[in-house]
Design a protein around this motif. Sequence first.
Motif, PDB file in Angstrom:
ATOM      1  N   ALA A  27     -45.684  30.000 -24.808  1.00 46.75           N
ATOM      2  CA  ALA A  27     -44.982  30.082 -26.072  1.00 46.75           C
ATOM      3  C   ALA A  27     -43.567  30.131 -26.186  1.00 46.75           C
ATOM      4  O   ALA A  27     -42.855  29.528 -26.948  1.00 46.75           O
ATOM      5  CB  ALA A  27     -45.477  31.476 -26.642  1.00 46.75           C
ATOM      6  N   ASP A  68     -45.553  37.744 -31.178  1.00 42.57           N
ATOM      7  CA  ASP A  68     -44.259  37.926 -31.315  1.00 42.57           C
ATOM      8  C   ASP A  68     -43.356  36.922 -31.932  1.00 42.57           C
ATOM      9  O   ASP A  68     -42.074  37.081 -32.438  1.00 42.57           O
ATOM     10  CB  ASP A  68     -43.527  38.378 -29.978  1.00 42.57           C
ATOM     11  CG  ASP A  68     -44.094  39.697 -29.497  1.00 42.57           C
ATOM     12  OD1 ASP A  68     -44.628  40.523 -30.131  1.00 42.57           O
ATOM     13  OD2 ASP A  68     -43.930  40.023 -27.983  1.00 42.57           O
ATOM     14  N   ASN A  84     -48.318  33.422 -29.192  1.00 45.44           N
ATOM     15  CA  ASN A  84     -47.666  34.757 -29.062  1.00 45.44           C
ATOM     16  C   ASN A  84     -47.280  35.397 -30.149  1.00 45.44           C
ATOM     17  O   ASN A  84     -46.577  35.078 -30.969  1.00 45.44           O
ATOM     18  CB  ASN A  84     -46.516  34.615 -27.865  1.00 45.44           C
ATOM     19  CG  ASN A  84     -45.810  35.947 -27.774  1.00 45.44           C
ATOM     20  OD1 ASN A  84     -46.035  37.071 -28.253  1.00 45.44           O
ATOM     21  ND2 ASN A  84     -45.109  36.023 -26.614  1.00 45.44           N
TER      22      ASN A  84
END
Length: 206
Positions: free
Chosen positions: A52, A84, A82
């Motif tokens: 990622a 995030d 990911n």
Amino acid sequence: SDAIPLLQAAAAQRLNEFRPRFYLAEAQFASGEMEAAEKSYAAALERDPKSAEVELGLARTLARLNRLEEAEKHYARAGELNPDYTDGPLELASVYEAAKQPERAIAIYEKFADRVPVQERLGVLLLEKRPADAIPYLEKAAAGSPSAANRLALAQAYRETRQTAKAVEQLELAVKSEPRDPALRLLYGRTLRDGRNFQAAANQFY
């Protein structure tokens, strides 16, 4: 920039390793060498297609190179890999704004429309050409963050759609929060005048 030759040497010695190429890409990006960074990120991605961090770095590099549609795909992929990084496309939306492509920015912002800052940006972008569409977003923004700026934007949308009473209500609240803002009082005065409330308008102009 001092790290680049060392990382180039490491990448040349370890042809199949991911880390030297990834760090080389990061150093090139930080040094502003976008075309070289793109190649290094691509090489790193070949060695680890599920990174990622590489997808995000490549997306940012492509955005700097003004290849925005390509960048959008890599921002999305980074978010898939990911959680995030799911906000990554918001970076691209601001780039689209700077590139005078508001419709593309709007399309991205609409995917994050549950957030107050995004509602503000959506409302402001829509206000210029589609004020009626801007109203729901600006209403949410003003409810979630009742700043003078948000109330002003909502009032302008109401004015553009001939909802004078609602515009007056928002401007009154905005003036109460920013009583020393002359531009705000002028707009409030004009809106009161348009509603034929001349004495109240005169007070605001005064």
